[in-house]
Design a protein around this motif. Sequence first.
Motif, PDB file in Angstrom:
ATOM      1  N   LEU A  28      26.624  56.606  14.500  1.00 32.22           N
ATOM      2  CA  LEU A  28      25.698  57.518  15.120  1.00 32.22           C
ATOM      3  C   LEU A  28      24.638  56.688  16.265  1.00 32.22           C
ATOM      4  O   LEU A  28      23.910  57.413  16.923  1.00 32.22           O
ATOM      5  N   TYR A  29      24.506  55.700  16.203  1.00 33.08           N
ATOM      6  CA  TYR A  29      23.330  54.980  16.880  1.00 33.08           C
ATOM      7  C   TYR A  29      23.507  54.372  18.122  1.00 33.08           C
ATOM      8  O   TYR A  29      23.357  52.992  18.215  1.00 33.08           O
ATOM      9  N   ASP A  30      24.390  55.037  19.110  1.00 29.85           N
ATOM     10  CA  ASP A  30      24.335  54.359  20.282  1.00 29.85           C
ATOM     11  C   ASP A  30      23.099  54.852  21.086  1.00 29.85           C
ATOM     12  O   ASP A  30      22.189  54.999  20.417  1.00 29.85           O
TER      13      ASP A  30
ATOM     14  N   GLU B  29       9.990  68.738  10.067  1.00 25.00           N
ATOM     15  CA  GLU B  29      10.919  68.977   8.964  1.00 25.00           C
ATOM     16  C   GLU B  29      11.394  67.758   8.046  1.00 25.00           C
ATOM     17  O   GLU B  29      11.370  67.492   7.028  1.00 25.00           O
ATOM     18  N   TYR B  30      11.396  66.519   9.131  1.00 25.62           N
ATOM     19  CA  TYR B  30      11.713  65.192   8.579  1.00 25.62           C
ATOM     20  C   TYR B  30      10.518  64.410   8.183  1.00 25.62           C
ATOM     21  O   TYR B  30       9.731  63.515   9.145  1.00 25.62           O
ATOM     22  N   TYR B  31      10.318  64.881   6.944  1.00 26.57           N
ATOM     23  CA  TYR B  31       8.760  64.010   6.538  1.00 26.57           C
ATOM     24  C   TYR B  31       8.979  62.497   6.022  1.00 26.57           C
ATOM     25  O   TYR B  31       8.109  62.007   5.708  1.00 26.57           O
TER      26      TYR B  31
ATOM     27  N   SER C  77      14.377  54.455   4.201  1.00 26.71           N
ATOM     28  CA  SER C  77      15.495  54.923   3.248  1.00 26.71           C
ATOM     29  C   SER C  77      16.799  54.653   3.819  1.00 26.71           C
ATOM     30  O   SER C  77      17.754  55.756   3.427  1.00 26.71           O
ATOM     31  N   ASN C  78      16.982  53.769   4.628  1.00 30.00           N
ATOM     32  CA  ASN C  78      18.399  53.535   4.929  1.00 30.00           C
ATOM     33  C   ASN C  78      19.231  53.017   3.832  1.00 30.00           C
ATOM     34  O   ASN C  78      20.503  53.111   3.941  1.00 30.00           O
ATOM     35  N   ILE C  79      18.716  52.595   2.982  1.00 26.98           N
ATOM     36  CA  ILE C  79      19.304  52.448   1.619  1.00 26.98           C
ATOM     37  C   ILE C  79      20.289  53.712   1.196  1.00 26.98           C
ATOM     38  O   ILE C  79      21.324  53.406   0.710  1.00 26.98           O
ATOM     39  N   GLY C  80      19.526  54.603   1.635  1.00 28.75           N
ATOM     40  CA  GLY C  80      20.488  55.977   1.151  1.00 28.75           C
ATOM     41  C   GLY C  80      21.598  56.356   1.699  1.00 28.75           C
ATOM     42  O   GLY C  80      22.377  57.086   1.539  1.00 28.75           O
ATOM     43  N   ASN C  81      21.936  55.547   2.796  1.00 23.71           N
ATOM     44  CA  ASN C  81      23.257  55.750   3.475  1.00 23.71           C
ATOM     45  C   ASN C  81      24.443  55.079   3.078  1.00 23.71           C
ATOM     46  O   ASN C  81      25.390  55.038   3.422  1.00 23.71           O
ATOM     47  N   PHE C  82      24.165  54.192   2.212  1.00 27.32           N
ATOM     48  CA  PHE C  82      25.176  53.474   1.115  1.00 27.32           C
ATOM     49  C   PHE C  82      25.090  54.254  -0.124  1.00 27.32           C
ATOM     50  O   PHE C  82      24.166  54.877  -0.759  1.00 27.32           O
TER      51      PHE C  82
ATOM     52  N   ALA D 274      15.079  68.741   6.117  1.00 24.80           N
ATOM     53  CA  ALA D 274      14.911  67.747   6.716  1.00 24.80           C
ATOM     54  C   ALA D 274      16.096  67.194   7.434  1.00 24.80           C
ATOM     55  O   ALA D 274      15.921  66.417   8.393  1.00 24.80           O
ATOM     56  N   TYR D 275      17.267  67.602   6.895  1.00 22.44           N
ATOM     57  CA  TYR D 275      18.265  67.246   7.619  1.00 22.44           C
ATOM     58  C   TYR D 275      19.078  68.338   8.247  1.00 22.44           C
ATOM     59  O   TYR D 275      20.286  68.089   8.768  1.00 22.44           O
ATOM     60  N   ASP D 276      18.396  69.416   8.529  1.00 24.82           N
ATOM     61  CA  ASP D 276      18.829  70.549   9.494  1.00 24.82           C
ATOM     62  C   ASP D 276      17.668  71.552  10.053  1.00 24.82           C
ATOM     63  O   ASP D 276      17.533  72.258   9.464  1.00 24.82           O
TER      64      ASP D 276
ATOM     65  N   VAL E  96      17.674  69.372  16.509  1.00 25.15           N
ATOM     66  CA  VAL E  96      17.955  67.737  16.841  1.00 25.15           C
ATOM     67  C   VAL E  96      18.732  67.470  16.176  1.00 25.15           C
ATOM     68  O   VAL E  96      19.557  66.562  16.711  1.00 25.15           O
ATOM     69  N   THR E  97      18.688  67.538  14.873  1.00 25.71           N
ATOM     70  CA  THR E  97      19.546  66.771  13.916  1.00 25.71           C
ATOM     71  C   THR E  97      21.060  67.266  14.261  1.00 25.71           C
ATOM     72  O   THR E  97      21.822  66.380  14.186  1.00 25.71           O
ATOM     73  N   ALA E  98      21.158  68.442  14.565  1.00 26.94           N
ATOM     74  CA  ALA E  98      22.597  68.964  14.933  1.00 26.94           C
ATOM     75  C   ALA E  98      23.008  68.191  16.044  1.00 26.94           C
ATOM     76  O   ALA E  98      24.321  67.636  16.129  1.00 26.94           O
ATOM     77  N   ARG E  99      21.927  68.064  17.023  1.00 29.67           N
ATOM     78  CA  ARG E  99      22.409  67.231  18.421  1.00 29.67           C
ATOM     79  C   ARG E  99      22.932  65.840  17.956  1.00 29.67           C
ATOM     80  O   ARG E  99      23.761  65.155  18.540  1.00 29.67           O
ATOM     81  N   PHE E 100      22.031  65.339  16.973  1.00 30.05           N
ATOM     82  CA  PHE E 100      22.128  63.877  16.778  1.00 30.05           C
ATOM     83  C   PHE E 100      23.608  63.611  15.950  1.00 30.05           C
ATOM     84  O   PHE E 100      24.408  62.915  16.373  1.00 30.05           O
ATOM     85  N   ASN E 101      24.102  64.736  15.241  1.00 29.41           N
ATOM     86  CA  ASN E 101      25.243  64.535  14.429  1.00 29.41           C
ATOM     87  C   ASN E 101      26.385  64.728  15.593  1.00 29.41           C
ATOM     88  O   ASN E 101      27.410  63.989  15.598  1.00 29.41           O
TER      89      ASN E 101
ATOM     90  N   GLU F 277      24.545  65.841   1.883  1.00 29.91           N
ATOM     91  CA  GLU F 277      25.983  65.419   2.498  1.00 29.91           C
ATOM     92  C   GLU F 277      26.037  65.983   3.947  1.00 29.91           C
ATOM     93  O   GLU F 277      25.632  67.271   4.176  1.00 29.91           O
ATOM     94  N   LEU F 278      26.099  65.096   4.756  1.00 29.53           N
ATOM     95  CA  LEU F 278      26.286  65.680   6.321  1.00 29.53           C
ATOM     96  C   LEU F 278      27.788  65.762   6.855  1.00 29.53           C
ATOM     97  O   LEU F 278      28.059  64.673   6.649  1.00 29.53           O
ATOM     98  N   SER F 279      27.915  66.782   7.513  1.00 28.70           N
ATOM     99  CA  SER F 279      29.224  66.696   7.922  1.00 28.70           C
ATOM    100  C   SER F 279      29.293  67.814   9.247  1.00 28.70           C
ATOM    101  O   SER F 279      28.108  68.366   9.618  1.00 28.70           O
TER     102      SER F 279
ATOM    103  N   THR G 195      30.074  62.761   7.938  1.00 25.97           N
ATOM    104  CA  THR G 195      29.704  61.844   8.883  1.00 25.97           C
ATOM    105  C   THR G 195      28.523  60.872   8.172  1.00 25.97           C
ATOM    106  O   THR G 195      28.259  59.878   8.646  1.00 25.97           O
ATOM    107  N   GLU G 196      27.943  61.605   7.131  1.00 24.02           N
ATOM    108  CA  GLU G 196      26.888  60.677   6.386  1.00 24.02           C
ATOM    109  C   GLU G 196      26.751  61.267   5.067  1.00 24.02           C
ATOM    110  O   GLU G 196      26.409  62.412   4.968  1.00 24.02           O
ATOM    111  N   ASP G 197      26.145  60.298   4.023  1.00 27.54           N
ATOM    112  CA  ASP G 197      25.370  60.987   2.873  1.00 27.54           C
ATOM    113  C   ASP G 197      24.206  60.104   3.072  1.00 27.54           C
ATOM    114  O   ASP G 197      23.863  59.097   3.674  1.00 27.54           O
ATOM    115  N   SER G 198      23.077  61.026   2.285  1.00 29.78           N
ATOM    116  CA  SER G 198      21.863  60.199   2.399  1.00 29.78           C
ATOM    117  C   SER G 198      21.283  60.608   0.871  1.00 29.78           C
ATOM    118  O   SER G 198      20.933  61.424   0.492  1.00 29.78           O
ATOM    119  N   PHE G 199      21.644  59.504   0.143  1.00 23.72           N
ATOM    120  CA  PHE G 199      21.263  59.451  -1.273  1.00 23.72           C
ATOM    121  C   PHE G 199      19.651  59.488  -1.485  1.00 23.72           C
ATOM    122  O   PHE G 199      18.814  58.477  -0.923  1.00 23.72           O
TER     123      PHE G 199
END
Length: 333
Positions: free
Chosen positions: A44-46, A61-63, A171-176, A214-216, A221-226, A260-262, A290-294
């Motif tokens: 996701l991070y280019d 929304e993204y606290y 919380s990058n740990i949440g992506n594992f 927070a994820y929508d 913007v989050t939709a564009r990111f995904n 869950e992000l898709s 595309t991603e989980d955020s635990f």
Amino acid sequence: MTSTATPSRYTLLESDPHAQRASFAEAVAQGLGTDPKSLPCRFLYDAQGSDLFEEICRLPEYYLTRAEREILERRADEIAACAGPCEELVELGSGSASKTRLLIEAFLRGGRRLRYVPIDISRSALAESAKSLLGDYPRLEIHAIAGEYERGLRHLRADADAPRMIMWLGSNIGNFDRADAARFLTHVRDAMREGDRLLVGIDLRKDRRSLERAYDDASGVTARFNLNLLARINRELGGRFELDAFRHEAIWRAREGRVELSLVSRRDQEIAIRALDLVVKLRKGERIHTEDSFKYSLKEIAEVAREAGLCVVTRWFDAAERFSLNLLARADA
Ligand code: TRP
């Protein structure tokens, strides 16, 4: 890097762009060639994705970013004191490093000089953050590493004996998933010496509405990111994705404790990806994950630390207790 930065205070360990492209191609071929379909979130991070992520961090929304910054603003000196003498600050997934400044300042107040080792998959984020940090802190030296976490671990294992703190924020740990998080932390632990500390930012479980917003976000913007992930396939691998044939989706699964992000296909479609010699078939309603955020409870944080042979020395929260910063040490130290 412009001439305003002192080159001798900055080194960059480059990643190999060919290897990067090959690993992206391989991951896309694999993830879209199977059922259910998925794409690994690190892609996701280019440059575009990193800019969009910065925009996410400023969304109402993204606290997460604000909560973590609030803790650092109030507690940076206390964290630095708890971490002990520190000559090196290593950061996994440093991004724009805007929150890290607060800790850099705290450590510089307590010591003469500091080496900052940011590790990030985005070269553009590394270059921009290094430029502004070097301009602001004359006693700071930066050794940047472009690449995936694995390269960061190699650095941690190879580096000699400066007392250091390792940071893994946002919380990058949440992506594992939970097992992979424990496994990754075990590798970090193995590279830590007795006095080393690890500071991990972990988002906490909370109500569905806050998490899904927070994820929508309302402004999309989050939709564009995904969706940028599909745009990246188009740019780099000759894909023919039409972005408006997909919608972004974020669902909180309370039992699993993850968002869950898709990307969901709006119709039956076939998409050619030239460089992969592949045609991807999608049914209407089919998802590309595309991603989980635990998210974690305090008990789950203690568990993942214990599984990795680490223990929680101290932790801090924002006033609303949405987010936690955890200072970890080797359990056997
Ligand atoms: N590490 C971030 C998180 O889990 C990444 C992120 C935020 C993200 N919003 C996103 C990833 C939307 C994919 C889609 O909070």
